[in-house]
Design an enzyme around this catalytic site. Structure first.
Site, short mmCIF file in Angstrom:
data_model
loop_
_atom_site.label_atom_id
_atom_site.label_comp_id
_atom_site.label_asym_id
_atom_site.label_seq_id
_atom_site.Cartn_x
_atom_site.Cartn_y
_atom_site.Cartn_z
N HIS A 37 5.40 24.55 -30.54
CA HIS A 37 6.09 23.35 -30.05
C HIS A 37 6.64 23.58 -28.65
O HIS A 37 6.63 22.69 -27.80
CB HIS A 37 7.27 22.99 -30.97
CG HIS A 37 6.89 22.71 -32.39
ND1 HIS A 37 7.19 23.56 -33.43
CD2 HIS A 37 6.23 21.66 -32.94
CE1 HIS A 37 6.75 23.05 -34.56
NE2 HIS A 37 6.15 21.90 -34.30
N GLN A 154 -5.78 15.81 -36.85
CA GLN A 154 -4.73 14.88 -36.43
C GLN A 154 -4.95 14.43 -34.98
O GLN A 154 -4.80 13.25 -34.65
CB GLN A 154 -3.37 15.58 -36.57
CG GLN A 154 -2.20 14.84 -35.93
CD GLN A 154 -0.88 15.45 -36.29
OE1 GLN A 154 -0.38 15.26 -37.40
NE2 GLN A 154 -0.27 16.19 -35.38
O1 PAF Z 1 2.14 17.35 -36.21
C1 PAF Z 1 3.24 17.00 -36.74
O2 PAF Z 1 4.23 17.74 -36.73
C2 PAF Z 1 3.33 15.64 -37.40
O3 PAF Z 1 2.17 15.33 -38.11
C3 PAF Z 1 3.73 14.53 -36.44
C4 PAF Z 1 2.65 14.28 -35.39
C5 PAF Z 1 5.04 14.86 -35.75
C6 PAF Z 1 3.91 13.22 -37.21
O4 PAF Z 1 4.90 13.34 -38.17
#
Ligand code: PAF
Length: 284
Positions: A37, A154
């Site tokens: 992150h 995703q």
């Molecule tokens: O990747 C993540 O942490 C989650 O899937 C997200 C994109 C924040 C959506 O809740």
């Protein structure tokens, strides 16, 4: 750095930024922030005047029996890391704030792209993701939004949603951040016992092996899948959910040999923890 817990607070900050003509970068997260992150926040800091990090464990993307309750919630530490990496705002709403009513609108990307890979064992997952990401895009109105390549499916699903719904946002996809021994950073790594963590290294090892074979000229996707599957299956603590390869961008089945970019992805359980990892093979 400012902590906003309500939609109204965030909207005020966003409105002020828009009036001042400031560019906005959004980093959507579920918290339990780690260096993966951190790399998204650092990239957002470089490219935007206002950086918003959302921290929200989104209930709608967890299926029955998944780890919604156990998912680590570490808001204080998350705020510290977000601030260190240059965030201006952490948006950390409650579930009630994000989902005020049980009658609600869903945003769903249909087709193979959400049905294969994780969509197979987690049928409601991507609908929850696209719904909450739409809400976050509408609230934060970002110029840029940042996602990690570790969640490769995703990424493809969100790209499709942005394209299909004309969201006025650019996506920046950052590379997978790994521990020194190769394990992809994940908030779920904290669930692993020392033995499971050691066993989990087989994911990056097997994907590296497939990549090496690809670089040596192997273009048979099924063969690469088999190599990875065999290496993972030889690890006694592993329980394979999938080892699969699909053509990018829409995650369609490979027609014959690898001829364009494709995604080789794995999901494997070690005890009760399900880990994912992937590589992109650039084709041709
Ligand atoms: O990747 C993540 O942490 C989650 O899937 C997200 C994109 C924040 C959506 O809740």
């Amino acid at each position: 750095m400012k902590l906003c817990k309500t939609v109204a607070e965030l909207r005020t900050e966003v409105a002020l930024a828009k009036v001042a003509g400031r560019s906005i970068g959004l980093v959507p997260t579920m918290g339990a922030l780690h260096e993966g992150h951190g790399s998204l926040i650092a990239a957002a800091r470089k490219e935007n005047e206002l950086v918003i990090v959302s921290v929200f464990v989104n209930p709608t993307q967890f299926g029955p029996g998944e780890d919604l309750d156990a998912y680590p919630r570490t808001l204080e530490a998350d705020c510290l890391l977000a601030e260190q990496m240059g965030a201006d705002i952490v948006f950390a709403p409650t579930p009630k704030e994000m989902y005020p009513s049980e009658d609600m609108t869903w945003v769903e990307v249909t087709g193979d792209i959400t049905k294969v890979l994780c969509g197979h064992s987690r049928p409601i997952h991507f609908c929850g993701v696209t719904t909450v990401v739409s809400k976050l895009f509408n609230l934060a109105q970002p110029d840029w939004a940042y996602f990690g390549q570790k969640d490769a499916q995703q990424v493809q699903v969100i790209k499709r949603m942005v394209k299909d719904l004309f969201f006025n946002v650019q996506l920046r996809i950052m590379p997978i951040v790994r521990e020194a021994d190769g394990l992809a950073k994940s908030s779920r790594n904290t669930y692993l016992s020392p033995e499971e963590r050691k066993a989990g290294l087989v994911l990056s090892r097997s994907l590296r092996q497939a990549e090496a074979l690809f670089q040596q000229g192997e273009r048979d996707g099924a063969e690469l899948v088999e190599v990875v599957r065999e290496m993972i299956a030889a690890e006694p603590l592993s329980e394979i959910d999938y080892v699969e390869i699909y053509a990018l961008p829409d995650l369609t089945p490979l027609a014959g040999k690898i001829a364009g970019p494709c995604l080789l992805a794995v999901a494997v359980r070690f005890g009760t923890t399900r880990l994912i990892d992937n590589i992109i093979l650039e084709g041709a």
